[in-house]
Design an enzyme around this catalytic site. Structure first.
Site, PDB file in Angstrom:
ATOM      1  N   SER A 145       0.866  -0.664  -0.126  1.00 41.54           N
ATOM      2  CA  SER A 145       0.322  -0.109   0.312  1.00 41.54           C
ATOM      3  C   SER A 145       0.981   1.514  -0.042  1.00 41.54           C
ATOM      4  O   SER A 145       1.869   1.183   0.348  1.00 41.54           O
ATOM      5  CB  SER A 145      -0.571   0.155   1.504  1.00 41.54           C
ATOM      6  OG  SER A 145      -0.840   1.335   1.737  1.00 41.54           O
ATOM      7  N   TYR A 159      -1.470  -0.940  10.016  1.00 37.83           N
ATOM      8  CA  TYR A 159      -1.918  -1.068   8.937  1.00 37.83           C
ATOM      9  C   TYR A 159      -0.425  -0.624   8.520  1.00 37.83           C
ATOM     10  O   TYR A 159       0.019  -1.731   7.237  1.00 37.83           O
ATOM     11  CB  TYR A 159      -3.161  -0.353   8.708  1.00 37.83           C
ATOM     12  CG  TYR A 159      -3.460  -0.772   6.819  1.00 37.83           C
ATOM     13  CD1 TYR A 159      -4.202  -2.376   6.387  1.00 37.83           C
ATOM     14  CD2 TYR A 159      -3.050   0.399   5.902  1.00 37.83           C
ATOM     15  CE1 TYR A 159      -4.165  -2.546   4.934  1.00 37.83           C
ATOM     16  CE2 TYR A 159      -3.015  -0.007   4.658  1.00 37.83           C
ATOM     17  CZ  TYR A 159      -4.223  -1.417   4.142  1.00 37.83           C
ATOM     18  OH  TYR A 159      -3.996  -1.547   2.899  1.00 37.83           O
TER      19      TYR A 159
END
Length: 254
Positions: A145, A159
């Protein structure tokens, strides 16, 4: 030169919705047989599997909790049995879980985020390696990501850390599996709209500010990610390994 996956056998984790669903569909359109994994999105996984089968490909939807190593192993075994082997593994499964500052974060939240995003990729890839070694063109594609590179939004440090770990895992695996001719790469999407992820975790009023930082001036789509994954799964990428492809409309330049 053509992106042709005819005869390739692929397993896509988290393939029942969003980016994973688009990836599974793209691989099928390009000619691959596809096993579509899901954790909870059974209807979506079965629907895309039927679409792939309607194009004349082999496809099946399979459920597993990939934070449990025995279930990941069973998933890989089942996919390989149905497809007659395995050439491509796309580790798409993962989740933000929720936003929490580190100061307030519980051990359980941290562990859950790591299990969903890193451990799931580790145990699934470990189970798939013997099959990929028998493939003439083994491919692993990881899902990182933009958050791995910029720390993500408020409350997403766990995350971001998990997606950074995915990059480290990608590069370590690339070195380990290169002697077997298996390539391992990752994609790092930025703001991809049309997904439950951003519908849940990105407030509508925040979207204009995010888009202001995207030079291409639009949200990404799941198909934008799926196209890059299809390339990395194909013979066109045979000399690309240990690489992370940013898919963010140029966000890193602002």
């Amino acid at each position: 030169m053509q992106l042709d996956l005819t005869g390739r056998r692929a397993l896509v984790t988290g393939g029942g919705s969003g980016i994973g669903r688009a990836i599974a569909r793209a691989l099928g359109v390009c000619g691959a047989d596809v096993a579509v994994h899901y954790a909870n999105s059974r209807d979506g996984a079965e629907e895309v599997s039927k679409e792939i089968a309607a194009d004349g490909r082999r496809s099946i939807a399979l459920q597993a909790d990939l934070t449990v190593s025995t279930e990941a192993s069973s998933l890989v075994t089942s996919a390989a049995e149905v497809l007659g082997g395995l050439d491509v593994l796309v580790n798409n499964a993962g989740h933000l879980v929720g936003r929490s500052p580190i100061e307030d974060m519980s051990d359980e939240h941290w562990a859950k985020v790591m299990d969903l995003n890193v451990t799931s990729a580790f145990v699934t890839t470990r189970a798939a390696i013997p099959h990929l070694r028998h493939s003439p063109a083994g491919r692993v594609v990881m899902m990182s990501s933009l958050a791995a590179e910029n720390g993500g939004g408020n409350g997403s440090a766990a995350y971001s850390a998990s997606k950074a770990a995915v990059i480290g895992l990608t590069r370590g695996l690339a070195k380990e599996l290169a002697p077997d001719g298996v390539t391992v790469n990752a994609v790092a999407p930025g703001f991809i709209g049309q997904t439950a992820f951003h519908d849940t975790f990105t407030a509508p009023e925040a979207r204009p500010g995010i888009l202001a930082g995207v030079p291409l001036g639009r949200e990404g789509t799941p198909d934008d990610v799926a196209g890059v994954v299809a390339f990395l799964a194909s013979s066109l990428s045979s000399y690309v390994t240990g690489h992370v492809v940013d898919i963010n409309g140029g966000s890193q330049f602002r």
